[in-house]
Write a protein that holds these residues in place. Structure first.
Motif, short mmCIF file in Angstrom:
data_model
loop_
_atom_site.label_atom_id
_atom_site.label_comp_id
_atom_site.label_asym_id
_atom_site.label_seq_id
_atom_site.Cartn_x
_atom_site.Cartn_y
_atom_site.Cartn_z
N THR A 23 32.90 33.95 30.65
CA THR A 23 34.14 33.97 31.42
C THR A 23 33.89 34.82 32.67
O THR A 23 33.42 35.94 32.57
CB THR A 23 35.28 34.59 30.60
OG1 THR A 23 35.42 33.87 29.38
CG2 THR A 23 36.59 34.55 31.38
N PRO A 24 34.20 34.28 33.84
CA PRO A 24 33.91 35.05 35.07
C PRO A 24 34.76 36.31 35.20
O PRO A 24 35.90 36.35 34.74
CB PRO A 24 34.23 34.06 36.20
CG PRO A 24 34.93 32.92 35.59
CD PRO A 24 34.75 32.97 34.12
N SER A 25 34.17 37.32 35.81
CA SER A 25 34.95 38.52 36.13
C SER A 25 35.86 38.16 37.29
O SER A 25 35.54 37.32 38.13
CB SER A 25 34.03 39.68 36.51
OG SER A 25 33.31 39.36 37.68
N LEU A 26 37.03 38.78 37.34
CA LEU A 26 38.03 38.44 38.35
C LEU A 26 38.29 39.61 39.28
O LEU A 26 38.40 40.75 38.84
CB LEU A 26 39.36 38.06 37.67
CG LEU A 26 39.33 36.91 36.68
CD1 LEU A 26 40.68 36.76 35.99
CD2 LEU A 26 38.94 35.62 37.36
N VAL A 27 38.39 39.30 40.57
CA VAL A 27 38.78 40.27 41.58
C VAL A 27 39.90 39.64 42.37
O VAL A 27 39.75 38.52 42.88
CB VAL A 27 37.61 40.62 42.51
CG1 VAL A 27 38.05 41.55 43.62
CG2 VAL A 27 36.47 41.23 41.73
N PHE A 28 41.04 40.32 42.47
CA PHE A 28 42.19 39.79 43.21
C PHE A 28 42.20 40.35 44.61
O PHE A 28 42.13 41.56 44.81
CB PHE A 28 43.49 40.12 42.48
CG PHE A 28 43.65 39.33 41.22
CD1 PHE A 28 44.19 38.05 41.24
CD2 PHE A 28 43.25 39.85 40.00
CE1 PHE A 28 44.33 37.31 40.08
CE2 PHE A 28 43.40 39.12 38.83
CZ PHE A 28 43.94 37.85 38.88
N LEU A 29 42.28 39.46 45.58
CA LEU A 29 42.28 39.85 47.01
C LEU A 29 43.47 39.25 47.72
O LEU A 29 43.92 38.20 47.39
CB LEU A 29 40.99 39.37 47.69
CG LEU A 29 39.69 39.82 47.04
CD1 LEU A 29 38.52 39.07 47.65
CD2 LEU A 29 39.50 41.30 47.23
#
Length: 96
Positions: A90-96
């Motif tokens: 599962t990909p790591s998530l970064v919110f921008l």
């Protein structure tokens, strides 16, 4: 081939997170959040999730609150993505 797959995975992540925001979150800070784009790395392990806020009253404060709420909910989103996407990682998530 790899470009098509990353695009397909990005679209799936965008749809899944958008659906979770509509149906599974109870945080009022996320009620005006719209996911605009998702960009996935070539190895499919990292995803940048771009979002915007609906409305203009107190936009900067609302954006900061929404960003804090999204960051605190990263594990929630990853858990649901892990169940919904049939991927090895599962990909790591970064919110921008």
């Amino acid at each position: 081939m790899a470009g098509e797959r990353t695009t397909r995975v990005a679209n799936l992540i965008r749809a899944e997170i958008s659906n979770l925001l509509l149906t599974a979150t109870n945080d009022a800070r996320l009620s005006r959040v719209i996911i605009t784009d998702v960009r996935v790395s070539g190895d499919l392990r990292h995803a940048k999730v771009f979002f915007t806020i609906i409305g203009e009253d107190g936009a900067e404060k609302a954006r900061e609150e929404a960003e804090a709420a999204l960051e605190s909910a990263v594990s929630f989103f990853r858990r649901h993505l892990g169940k919904g996407l049939r991927m090895k990682h599962t990909p790591s998530l970064v919110f921008l």
